[in-house]
Design a protein around this motif. Structure first.
Motif, PDB file in Angstrom:
ATOM      1  N   ILE A 152      12.461 -24.002   2.503  1.00 49.94           N
ATOM      2  CA  ILE A 152      13.501 -24.086   3.541  1.00 49.94           C
ATOM      3  C   ILE A 152      13.994 -22.705   3.907  1.00 49.94           C
ATOM      4  N   ILE A 153      14.216 -21.855   2.913  1.00 48.42           N
ATOM      5  CA  ILE A 153      14.690 -20.494   3.178  1.00 48.42           C
ATOM      6  C   ILE A 153      13.638 -19.702   3.951  1.00 48.42           C
ATOM      7  N   LEU A 154      12.369 -19.830   3.576  1.00 50.48           N
ATOM      8  CA  LEU A 154      11.301 -19.123   4.295  1.00 50.48           C
ATOM      9  C   LEU A 154      11.172 -19.624   5.735  1.00 50.48           C
ATOM     10  N   PHE A 155      11.306 -20.923   5.938  1.00 49.16           N
ATOM     11  CA  PHE A 155      11.235 -21.501   7.287  1.00 49.16           C
ATOM     12  C   PHE A 155      12.370 -20.969   8.159  1.00 49.16           C
ATOM     13  N   ASN A 169      20.746 -25.821  -1.227  1.00 48.90           N
ATOM     14  CA  ASN A 169      20.921 -27.105  -1.900  1.00 48.90           C
ATOM     15  C   ASN A 169      20.855 -28.193  -0.833  1.00 48.90           C
ATOM     16  N   PHE A 170      19.655 -28.654  -0.536  1.00 44.60           N
ATOM     17  CA  PHE A 170      19.469 -29.572   0.581  1.00 44.60           C
ATOM     18  C   PHE A 170      19.885 -31.001   0.252  1.00 44.60           C
ATOM     19  N   LEU A 195      10.108 -22.576 -11.813  1.00 43.80           N
ATOM     20  CA  LEU A 195       8.784 -22.566 -11.196  1.00 43.80           C
ATOM     21  C   LEU A 195       8.108 -23.936 -11.270  1.00 43.80           C
ATOM     22  N   LEU A 196       8.481 -24.738 -12.233  1.00 44.47           N
ATOM     23  CA  LEU A 196       7.904 -26.071 -12.362  1.00 44.47           C
ATOM     24  C   LEU A 196       8.687 -27.129 -11.597  1.00 44.47           C
ATOM     25  N   ASN A 197       9.824 -26.786 -11.077  1.00 42.96           N
ATOM     26  CA  ASN A 197      10.696 -27.738 -10.394  1.00 42.96           C
ATOM     27  C   ASN A 197      10.299 -27.841  -8.907  1.00 42.96           C
ATOM     28  N   PRO A 198       9.858 -29.003  -8.447  1.00 41.45           N
ATOM     29  CA  PRO A 198       9.465 -29.129  -7.034  1.00 41.45           C
ATOM     30  C   PRO A 198      10.642 -28.971  -6.078  1.00 41.45           C
ATOM     31  N   LEU A 199      11.860 -29.285  -6.514  1.00 43.51           N
ATOM     32  CA  LEU A 199      13.029 -29.085  -5.654  1.00 43.51           C
ATOM     33  C   LEU A 199      13.301 -27.603  -5.437  1.00 43.51           C
ATOM     34  N   TRP A 200      12.999 -26.785  -6.439  1.00 47.74           N
ATOM     35  CA  TRP A 200      13.149 -25.333  -6.281  1.00 47.74           C
ATOM     36  C   TRP A 200      12.168 -24.830  -5.232  1.00 47.74           C
ATOM     37  N   LEU A 258      21.519 -28.546   5.418  1.00 49.82           N
ATOM     38  CA  LEU A 258      20.858 -29.504   6.310  1.00 49.82           C
ATOM     39  C   LEU A 258      21.126 -29.185   7.780  1.00 49.82           C
ATOM     40  N   GLY A 259      22.351 -28.773   8.100  1.00 55.92           N
ATOM     41  CA  GLY A 259      22.664 -28.392   9.477  1.00 55.92           C
ATOM     42  C   GLY A 259      21.865 -27.182   9.925  1.00 55.92           C
ATOM     43  N   GLY A 260      21.741 -26.199   9.045  1.00 57.66           N
ATOM     44  CA  GLY A 260      20.925 -25.027   9.364  1.00 57.66           C
ATOM     45  C   GLY A 260      19.458 -25.362   9.509  1.00 57.66           C
ATOM     46  N   LEU A 261      18.986 -26.293   8.691  1.00 58.16           N
ATOM     47  CA  LEU A 261      17.595 -26.723   8.793  1.00 58.16           C
ATOM     48  C   LEU A 261      17.350 -27.435  10.122  1.00 58.16           C
ATOM     49  N   VAL A 262      18.295 -28.255  10.548  1.00 64.16           N
ATOM     50  CA  VAL A 262      18.169 -28.932  11.845  1.00 64.16           C
ATOM     51  C   VAL A 262      18.148 -27.901  12.973  1.00 64.16           C
ATOM     52  N   ALA A 263      18.996 -26.882  12.882  1.00 69.44           N
ATOM     53  CA  ALA A 263      19.014 -25.833  13.905  1.00 69.44           C
ATOM     54  C   ALA A 263      17.682 -25.094  13.955  1.00 69.44           C
ATOM     55  N   ALA A 264      17.106 -24.784  12.799  1.00 69.76           N
ATOM     56  CA  ALA A 264      15.817 -24.092  12.758  1.00 69.76           C
ATOM     57  C   ALA A 264      14.703 -24.972  13.311  1.00 69.76           C
ATOM     58  N   ILE A 265      14.747 -26.266  13.009  1.00 71.75           N
ATOM     59  CA  ILE A 265      13.731 -27.182  13.535  1.00 71.75           C
ATOM     60  C   ILE A 265      13.847 -27.300  15.051  1.00 71.75           C
ATOM     61  N   VAL A 266      15.076 -27.399  15.556  1.00 71.85           N
ATOM     62  CA  VAL A 266      15.270 -27.477  17.007  1.00 71.85           C
ATOM     63  C   VAL A 266      14.741 -26.213  17.674  1.00 71.85           C
ATOM     64  N   TYR A 267      15.013 -25.056  17.073  1.00 71.15           N
ATOM     65  CA  TYR A 267      14.496 -23.812  17.648  1.00 71.15           C
ATOM     66  C   TYR A 267      12.969 -23.828  17.663  1.00 71.15           C
ATOM     67  N   MET A 268      12.353 -24.246  16.558  1.00 67.53           N
ATOM     68  CA  MET A 268      10.897 -24.172  16.450  1.00 67.53           C
ATOM     69  C   MET A 268      10.174 -25.186  17.341  1.00 67.53           C
ATOM     70  N   VAL A 269      10.749 -26.363  17.556  1.00 70.23           N
ATOM     71  CA  VAL A 269      10.023 -27.375  18.335  1.00 70.23           C
ATOM     72  C   VAL A 269      10.448 -27.440  19.797  1.00 70.23           C
ATOM     73  N   ASP A 270      11.582 -26.834  20.148  1.00 67.85           N
ATOM     74  CA  ASP A 270      12.039 -26.911  21.536  1.00 67.85           C
ATOM     75  C   ASP A 270      12.109 -25.540  22.196  1.00 67.85           C
ATOM     76  N   VAL A 271      12.825 -24.632  21.600  1.00 73.15           N
ATOM     77  CA  VAL A 271      13.069 -23.331  22.239  1.00 73.15           C
ATOM     78  C   VAL A 271      11.840 -22.437  22.168  1.00 73.15           C
ATOM     79  N   ARG A 272      11.241 -22.316  20.998  1.00 73.34           N
ATOM     80  CA  ARG A 272      10.100 -21.411  20.827  1.00 73.34           C
ATOM     81  C   ARG A 272       8.921 -21.755  21.743  1.00 73.34           C
ATOM     82  N   PRO A 273       8.498 -23.039  21.847  1.00 68.45           N
ATOM     83  CA  PRO A 273       7.388 -23.332  22.768  1.00 68.45           C
ATOM     84  C   PRO A 273       7.724 -23.033  24.230  1.00 68.45           C
ATOM     85  N   ALA A 274       8.972 -23.268  24.624  1.00 70.06           N
ATOM     86  CA  ALA A 274       9.359 -22.979  26.009  1.00 70.06           C
ATOM     87  C   ALA A 274       9.303 -21.482  26.288  1.00 70.06           C
ATOM     88  N   ILE A 275       9.732 -20.684  25.345  1.00 66.21           N
ATOM     89  CA  ILE A 275       9.700 -19.234  25.528  1.00 66.21           C
ATOM     90  C   ILE A 275       8.268 -18.721  25.475  1.00 66.21           C
TER      91      ILE A 275
END
Length: 114
Positions: free
Chosen positions: A20-23, A67-68, A9-14, A75-92
């Motif tokens: 990342i998981i919630l996003f 483990n980012f 709980l005190l670890n900022p990386l945690w 990291l690849g999954g995070l990039v995919a989620a970011i692409v969905y959120m900034v490109d696909v979601r606004p278009a839809i």
């Protein structure tokens, strides 16, 4: 509270890993509630493509941990989620009026939105 839990709980990386998981979870749920035709109308990949990609990214993080720092899968999954959120979601959202399942036309006049 156990010693290990207290240290996590005190670890900022945690906390960053949890974020990342919630996003990724939010991106997956958002992709699931959008209608299938909106992806085609927005000229994006299919709904199945995004659900498989985002679901695999979320599932791998839940199974092995987010483990980012050293994991290319995270990291690849995070990039995919970011692409969905900034490109696909606004278009839809632009096509469906911000609604997930149907095209809501409450603010539509005879010549367009008002």
């Amino acid at each position: 509270m156990g010693y290990i839990t207290y240290i996590n709980l005190l670890n900022p990386l945690w906390w960053l890993s949890v974020g990342i998981i919630l996003f990724k979870g939010f991106a997956f749920v958002d992709a699931a509630i959008r209608r299938d035709g909106a992806y085609r109308d927005a000229d994006k990949k299919t709904k199945t493509f995004w659900l498989v990609l985002l679901g695999a990214a979320l599932g791998l993080d839940l199974l092995f941990g987010a483990n980012f720092i050293g994991s290319f899968l995270t990291l690849g999954g995070l990039v995919a989620a970011i692409v969905y959120m900034v490109d696909v979601r606004p278009a839809i959202k632009a096509l469906t009026g911000g609604r997930g399942g149907k095209n809501d036309r409450r603010n539509m006049g005879p010549y367009g939105p008002w």
